[in-house]
Scaffold this motif. Structure first.
Motif, mmCIF file in Angstrom:
data_model
loop_
_atom_site.group_PDB
_atom_site.id
_atom_site.type_symbol
_atom_site.label_atom_id
_atom_site.label_comp_id
_atom_site.label_asym_id
_atom_site.label_seq_id
_atom_site.Cartn_x
_atom_site.Cartn_y
_atom_site.Cartn_z
ATOM 1 N N TYR A 101 11.728 8.334 -6.721
ATOM 2 C CA TYR A 101 10.183 8.747 -7.205
ATOM 3 C C TYR A 101 10.079 10.268 -7.104
ATOM 4 O O TYR A 101 9.278 10.736 -7.792
ATOM 5 C CB TYR A 101 9.396 7.645 -6.522
ATOM 6 N N LEU A 102 10.771 10.842 -6.034
ATOM 7 C CA LEU A 102 10.607 12.400 -5.972
ATOM 8 C C LEU A 102 11.160 13.024 -7.043
ATOM 9 O O LEU A 102 10.741 13.795 -7.752
ATOM 10 C CB LEU A 102 11.193 12.975 -4.518
ATOM 11 N N ALA A 103 12.309 12.386 -7.441
ATOM 12 C CA ALA A 103 13.091 13.010 -8.628
ATOM 13 C C ALA A 103 12.566 12.952 -9.839
ATOM 14 O O ALA A 103 12.262 13.949 -10.756
ATOM 15 C CB ALA A 103 14.734 12.643 -8.566
ATOM 16 N N ASN A 104 12.056 11.672 -10.165
ATOM 17 C CA ASN A 104 11.384 11.255 -11.614
ATOM 18 C C ASN A 104 9.894 11.854 -11.579
ATOM 19 O O ASN A 104 9.231 11.811 -12.620
ATOM 20 C CB ASN A 104 11.463 10.069 -11.918
ATOM 21 N N GLY A 105 9.451 12.461 -10.437
ATOM 22 C CA GLY A 105 7.912 13.261 -10.721
ATOM 23 C C GLY A 105 6.873 12.096 -10.063
ATOM 24 O O GLY A 105 5.755 12.531 -10.289
ATOM 25 N N LEU A 106 7.141 10.911 -10.032
ATOM 26 C CA LEU A 106 6.051 9.796 -9.708
ATOM 27 C C LEU A 106 5.439 10.100 -8.703
ATOM 28 O O LEU A 106 4.295 9.711 -8.259
ATOM 29 C CB LEU A 106 6.564 8.534 -10.290
ATOM 30 N N LEU A 107 6.342 10.500 -7.703
ATOM 31 C CA LEU A 107 6.044 10.941 -6.087
ATOM 32 C C LEU A 107 5.681 12.419 -6.274
ATOM 33 O O LEU A 107 6.617 13.232 -6.100
ATOM 34 C CB LEU A 107 6.811 10.599 -5.214
ATOM 35 N N ASN A 108 4.348 12.856 -6.400
ATOM 36 C CA ASN A 108 3.938 14.290 -6.027
ATOM 37 C C ASN A 108 3.986 14.667 -4.874
ATOM 38 O O ASN A 108 3.319 14.117 -4.072
ATOM 39 C CB ASN A 108 2.618 14.449 -6.892
ATOM 40 N N PRO A 109 4.893 15.742 -4.550
ATOM 41 C CA PRO A 109 5.087 16.035 -2.858
ATOM 42 C C PRO A 109 3.698 16.511 -2.595
ATOM 43 O O PRO A 109 3.423 16.339 -1.170
ATOM 44 C CB PRO A 109 5.878 17.502 -3.229
ATOM 45 N N ASP A 148 0.749 -1.065 -0.037
ATOM 46 C CA ASP A 148 0.033 0.158 -0.047
ATOM 47 C C ASP A 148 0.824 1.194 0.073
ATOM 48 O O ASP A 148 0.464 2.198 -0.561
ATOM 49 C CB ASP A 148 -1.011 -0.091 1.208
ATOM 50 N N GLY A 149 1.888 1.212 0.558
ATOM 51 C CA GLY A 149 2.917 2.412 0.771
ATOM 52 C C GLY A 149 3.301 3.073 -0.566
ATOM 53 O O GLY A 149 2.869 4.216 -0.993
ATOM 54 N N HIS A 150 3.788 2.249 -1.501
ATOM 55 C CA HIS A 150 4.282 2.637 -2.739
ATOM 56 C C HIS A 150 3.111 2.812 -3.669
ATOM 57 O O HIS A 150 2.896 3.705 -4.457
ATOM 58 C CB HIS A 150 5.385 1.884 -3.280
ATOM 59 N N GLN A 151 1.907 2.045 -3.234
ATOM 60 C CA GLN A 151 0.640 2.108 -4.227
ATOM 61 C C GLN A 151 0.187 3.456 -3.741
ATOM 62 O O GLN A 151 -0.408 4.442 -4.908
ATOM 63 C CB GLN A 151 -0.389 1.114 -4.082
ATOM 64 N N SER A 152 0.161 4.000 -2.623
ATOM 65 C CA SER A 152 -0.741 5.143 -2.177
ATOM 66 C C SER A 152 0.224 6.365 -2.708
ATOM 67 O O SER A 152 -0.371 7.371 -3.087
ATOM 68 C CB SER A 152 -0.881 5.168 -0.776
ATOM 69 N N LEU A 153 1.507 6.387 -2.600
ATOM 70 C CA LEU A 153 2.443 7.170 -2.890
ATOM 71 C C LEU A 153 2.983 7.468 -4.418
ATOM 72 O O LEU A 153 3.141 8.643 -4.964
ATOM 73 C CB LEU A 153 3.606 7.443 -1.917
ATOM 74 N N PHE A 154 3.224 6.564 -5.139
ATOM 75 C CA PHE A 154 3.861 6.789 -6.463
ATOM 76 C C PHE A 154 3.460 5.452 -7.170
ATOM 77 O O PHE A 154 4.241 4.762 -7.943
ATOM 78 C CB PHE A 154 5.167 6.777 -6.324
ATOM 79 N N ALA A 155 2.043 5.202 -7.360
ATOM 80 C CA ALA A 155 1.495 4.470 -8.618
ATOM 81 C C ALA A 155 2.081 2.879 -8.338
ATOM 82 O O ALA A 155 2.156 2.276 -9.663
ATOM 83 C CB ALA A 155 1.629 5.010 -9.891
ATOM 84 N N THR A 156 2.644 2.384 -7.302
ATOM 85 C CA THR A 156 2.970 1.139 -7.279
ATOM 86 C C THR A 156 4.117 0.620 -8.226
ATOM 87 O O THR A 156 4.167 -0.263 -8.453
ATOM 88 C CB THR A 156 1.747 0.183 -7.682
#
Ligand code: CO
Length: 466
Positions: free
Chosen positions: A276-284, A12-20
């Motif tokens: 994932y922050l750097a590549n934009g998949l994790l939106n702040p 769930d962690g990466h599913q919720s934050l950066f599209a799994t």
């Protein structure tokens, strides 16, 4: 005995934050430390993880599971299972459900958390029976939502039925993160009074209330809580694992986790998060509290979906109107919990109602199927006038939808005998046919190599460590 902790970051962690999108290599980079933390279990598998492996990562989800299992001698592995939908979006025949449970357990899953979007327990029965038949630990999750029918009594009655079905534990699955602290206290207290089964709480930090909610649930006697290691926690994810170890040390609730191992694992997971922050998949933005979820009682993922649908149609000015329409559609449909696939269905219908200006002038197929009874029983009766307006005098089924489905496994196995090498391949195809066929062709009959994202991560990790 202290409260038990289930680590959710690998599902769930990466599913919720950066599209799994976390790769197997990224998971394995911290797995030895995570295995020594002392969790009750780690959640590692579910619909989106399975789908994303095949669709985006060019990875075999079954191989991922075996690789994790091989490195986790001390920790039980858990998966999330959508009842008769398994990991997909439609109802599957019982033979597919049974085979999937068998193979999931064989490949390394210990605990199967089973839920149905409508809390229709008939849709759970096949998966529950198979889990017990093959020796797995069976948890049934109740989808938590608020509505005139979703009272504490409703959940207490549901819990009693779940206990009678033979589940080993019960989870309160608050997928939207709308369970407030005092409500959690009352709900857990009443559940503990009315069932002998261990109670687990699963929620999301979207509204920043969850630390308080978990604490009240712990005081009410909750047995297990779902948390995510700090780099993959908070925002739309779960509360941070470490926070509970610090908060509960030297109390009767002490989870007795190994903080040293947690901090070693967190250091590795921080590298993953940074990528994932750097590549934009994790939106702040996903990391900031969003009280709109409480205001509209709509999950965060659904809010962002609605926003992107409206942006596409250049109709962002209708955002409030759509959000006001969502609870009305939900009422018409008998208050389904807003969880996959109902959240998408209700959201799309609300957009159509607002954009056409005439309610139910346009209706997606899935809503028509729902009104025919093909998803199971709605929590409250649907509005008969609206049902009639949409499907006229069509027959509505009242039996379990999968009763009408013929066995599927043998046919699929025969149809793809040239391609598949094992029953797991057949199951991948059963769930995500087009995507899995493409993946398996590439795996077994490779033509030009597809660039695999794991290489990129190795370069990244190498660079970061230097
Ligand atoms: Co969740």
């Amino acid at each position: 005995m202290g409260v038990k902790i289930v680590e959710t970051s690998l599902r769930d962690g990466h599913q919720s934050l950066f599209a799994t999108r976390m790769t197997t290599n990224e998971i394995l980079s911290a797995i030895d430390e995570l295995d020594k933390v002392g969790y009750y279990a780690m959640e590692v598998w579910g619909g989106a993880t399975f789908d994303a492996c095949l669709r985006f990562l060019n990875e075999d989800p079954w191989e991922r599971l075996r690789a994790i299992k091989a490195r986790c001698p001390n920790t039980k592995l858990q998966m999330l299972f959508r009842g008769q939908n398994i990991l997909g979006y439609r109802h599957y025949a019982d033979d597919i459900v049974d085979k999937f449970v068998q193979k999931a357990l064989e490949n390394g899953i210990d605990i199967i958390r089973i839920f149905d979007a409508l809390n229709d327990i008939r849709n759970l029965k096949c998966a529950v029976d198979s889990t017990k038949k093959y020796g797995g630990e069976c948890q049934i999750a109740m989808c938590y939502t608020t509505s005139p029918v979703h009272t504490v009594d409703y959940y207490v009655n549901l819990a009693k039925e779940i206990e009678a079905m033979g589940a080993d534990s019960i989870c309160i699955k608050d997928m939207a993160g709308v369970l407030l602290p005092n409500d959690a206290f009352e709900l857990v207290t009443r559940l503990k009074q009315n069932t002998k089964l261990p109670i687990e709480l699963h929620s999301h930090c979207t509204c920043a209330t969850m630390g308080m909610t978990y604490m009240k649930a712990i005081e009410a006697g909750v047995d297990i809580i779902d948390t995510a290691i700090s780099p993959l926690s908070m925002g739309t994810s779960q509360p941070a694992t470490e926070a509970f170890q610090y908060a509960l040390t030297n109390t009767p609730y002490d989870p007795k986790l190994n903080l040293d191992m947690l901090s070693k694992a967190a250091a590795k997971m921080t590298l993953v998060k940074d990528k994932y922050l750097a590549n934009g998949l994790l939106n702040p933005k996903a990391l900031s509290p969003n009280p709109e979820v409480l205001k509209f009682q709509v999950p965060g993922g659904m809010l962002s979906n609605l926003m992107s649908q409206l942006k596409e149609q250049k109709a962002m000015d209708r955002y409030e109107a759509v959000l006001t329409e969502v609870p009305k559609v939900r009422k018409d449909m008998g208050y389904p919990p807003l969880v996959t696939p109902l959240s998408q269905m209700v959201g799309t219908q609300a957009v159509m109602n607002v954009m056409t200006g005439v309610r139910y002038k346009m209706v997606p197929n899935e809503i028509k199927e729902y009104l025919h009874g093909l998803y199971g029983q709605s929590p409250a009766p649907v509005d008969e006038k609206i049902r009639h307006q949409i499907i006229g005098d069509d027959a509505v089924i009242t039996h379990r939808p999968a009763d009408d489905l013929a066995p599927e496994f043998a046919n699929l196995k025969a149809k793809y005998h040239d391609l598949i090498r094992c029953d797991e391949d057949v199951l991948s195809i059963a769930l995500f046919e087009a995507v899995a066929v493409k993946f398996l062709k590439n795996k077994y009959q490779p033509e030009p190599q597809i660039t695999v994202e794991t290489d990129e991560f190795n370069v990244y990790i190498g660079g970061a460590l230097k």
